[in-house]
Scaffold this active site. Structure first.
Site, PDB file in Angstrom:
ATOM      1  N   GLU A  25       0.867  -1.358  -0.036  1.00  0.00           N
ATOM      2  CA  GLU A  25       0.088   0.022  -0.066  1.00  0.00           C
ATOM      3  C   GLU A  25       0.728   1.258   0.062  1.00  0.00           C
ATOM      4  OE1 GLU A  25      -3.841  -0.133   2.304  1.00  0.00           O
ATOM      5  OE2 GLU A  25      -2.542  -2.156   3.239  1.00  0.00           O
ATOM      6  N   SER A 157      -6.520  -2.358   1.619  1.00  0.00           N
ATOM      7  CA  SER A 157      -6.781  -1.838   0.270  1.00  0.00           C
ATOM      8  C   SER A 157      -7.325  -2.850  -0.521  1.00  0.00           C
ATOM      9  CB  SER A 157      -5.648  -0.901  -0.175  1.00  0.00           C
ATOM     10  OG  SER A 157      -5.511   0.014   0.370  1.00  0.00           O
ATOM     11  N   TYR A 223      -9.521   3.490  -5.685  1.00  0.00           N
ATOM     12  CA  TYR A 223      -8.477   4.468  -6.039  1.00  0.00           C
ATOM     13  C   TYR A 223      -8.154   4.743  -7.630  1.00  0.00           C
ATOM     14  CZ  TYR A 223      -6.580   2.880  -1.413  1.00  0.00           C
ATOM     15  OH  TYR A 223      -6.801   2.406   0.125  1.00  0.00           O
ATOM     16  N   ARG A 262     -11.567   3.108  11.281  1.00  0.00           N
ATOM     17  CA  ARG A 262     -12.552   3.073  10.367  1.00  0.00           C
ATOM     18  C   ARG A 262     -13.174   1.767  10.447  1.00  0.00           C
ATOM     19  NH1 ARG A 262     -10.889   3.329   5.063  1.00  0.00           N
ATOM     20  NH2 ARG A 262     -11.766   1.253   4.764  1.00  0.00           N
ATOM     21  N   ASP A 264     -15.387  -1.182   8.490  1.00  0.00           N
ATOM     22  CA  ASP A 264     -16.217  -1.553   7.127  1.00  0.00           C
ATOM     23  C   ASP A 264     -17.344  -2.648   7.346  1.00  0.00           C
ATOM     24  OD1 ASP A 264     -14.604   0.116   5.762  1.00  0.00           O
ATOM     25  OD2 ASP A 264     -13.241  -1.516   5.291  1.00  0.00           O
ATOM     26  N   GLU A 277     -14.557  -5.638   8.714  1.00  0.00           N
ATOM     27  CA  GLU A 277     -13.062  -5.390   9.342  1.00  0.00           C
ATOM     28  C   GLU A 277     -12.763  -4.115   9.965  1.00  0.00           C
ATOM     29  OE1 GLU A 277      -9.835  -5.058   6.396  1.00  0.00           O
ATOM     30  OE2 GLU A 277     -11.167  -4.932   4.824  1.00  0.00           O
ATOM     31  N   ASN A 279     -10.097  -0.973  10.297  1.00  0.00           N
ATOM     32  CA  ASN A 279      -8.713  -0.216   9.727  1.00  0.00           C
ATOM     33  C   ASN A 279      -8.340   0.573  10.880  1.00  0.00           C
ATOM     34  OD1 ASN A 279      -9.207  -1.358   6.728  1.00  0.00           O
ATOM     35  ND2 ASN A 279     -11.620  -0.482   7.356  1.00  0.00           N
ATOM     36  N   GLY A 283      -6.753   5.193   4.801  1.00  0.00           N
ATOM     37  CA  GLY A 283      -6.467   6.347   3.904  1.00  0.00           C
ATOM     38  C   GLY A 283      -6.692   7.639   4.492  1.00  0.00           C
TER      39      GLY A 283
END
Length: 313
Positions: A25, A157, A223, A262, A264, A277, A279, A283
């Site tokens: 990443e 990612s 992205y 974060r 998800d 998951e 994070n 980002g």
């Protein structure tokens, strides 16, 4: 010295933004680090950018740096290794501690934790590289409903991820995933919309609904594509959004994550929420998901990065 004075006093010291690194990443991390550095400078901090691919951590001691903002994604920056090194060096850092980082980064261990805490998450199985040659892929696929998401256990990612709905596809997807990791998570396919909830301290920010015409929210959708849509406000009824915010906070705390991050999650075809998951260093470009949610919540980018630093106090 009161809290306000302490927060202002740290602006006199140099804060290092650690970014880049060696993980898969890296390119995303370079963009996050640049944005964070600019945001901190705007907030009045004395900032230096350090690419850990080219700089030894001992250089932080040489430069008398007492605090860092971690903008490294993936292995080496998000998995507890960097956090442990910084603690050994006596340098304060943003985000989750060693254990919270390691458990959140490990998709297998975090799923096991969700299950132990009765946090809803899709059925799953774990395949190791050593087990692969004897794996009955057809039976494994059948056990998980005939369609699965294949995920390297320690990547972010969406790197190395793929959908498989046949033994042949699963076999190929596993070979690809094993090129990134020795442990691979097989997760029963969730056919429904995907959301994310940013966490700042003990608060869940407004949820974001991600929509992509691609098969799933993969690396390209995140992205590279201009067809991905982000909805914030997310369009859920208020009580439903509060429900997923509470669920996300529960998942975040269950892995020992702290500070900011974060979570998800997806809504399956039966209307039930499933945590994907946690994070711990998501980002952080100005168009990334956490800043998007913060902006809707009335928090600008420079204020956001300053709050993240202050939380680490």
């Amino acid at each position: 010295m009161n809290t306000v004075a302490v927060k202002e006093s740290i602006k006199k010291d140099v804060i290092a933004v650690l970014y880049g690194g060696n993980s898969a990443e890296r390119e995303v991390s370079l963009k996050s680090g640049e944005a964070v550095a600019q945001g901190l400078k705007k907030a009045g901090f004395n900032v230096v950018l350090i690419d850990t691919k080219y700089t030894l951590l001992t250089e932080l001691v040489t430069q008398n740096i007492k605090r860092v903002f971690i903008a490294l994604h993936g292995r080496g920056g998000e998995d507890g290794c960097l956090q442990g090194a910084l603690e050994y060096l006596g340098i304060a850092y943003t985000g989750s501690n060693v254990l919270g980082s390691a458990l959140s980064m490990d998709k297998v261990r975090s799923k096991q934790i969700f299950k132990a805490y009765n946090i809803p998450t899709a059925p799953f199985a774990v395949v190791t590289k050593s087990d692969f040659t004897s794996l009955d892929v057809e039976q494994q696929l059948e056990d998980l409903g005939g369609k699965v998401m294949v995920k390297p256990a320690h990547e972010g990612s969406s790197i190395g991820m793929a959908m498989a709905d046949s033994p042949e596809k699963l076999h190929s997807a596993l070979i690809e995933a094993f090129s990134f990791d020795g442990d691979v998570l097989l997760e029963a396919w969730i056919d429904g919309p995907e959301y994310t909830v940013a966490i700042l301290g003990d608060e869940a920010l407004p949820a974001i609904h991600m929509e992509t015409p691609r098969e799933f929210y993969d690396y390209e959708a995140k992205y590279q594509s201009n067809s991905t849509q982000y909805h914030c406000p997310c369009g859920l009824p208020e009580d439903e959004e509060e429900k997923i915010k509470a669920l996300s906070l529960q998942a975040f705390k269950s892995t020992g994550a702290s500070g900011w991050g974060r979570v998800d999650l997806m809504k399956d075809s039966t209307g039930n929420w499933q945590i994907l998951e946690v994070n711990t260093v998501p980002g952080m470009t100005e168009t990334s998901l956490v800043p998007k949610a913060a902006k809707v919540h009335g928090i600008g980018f420079s204020d956001l990065v300053e709050r993240i630093v202050n939380i680490s106090l």
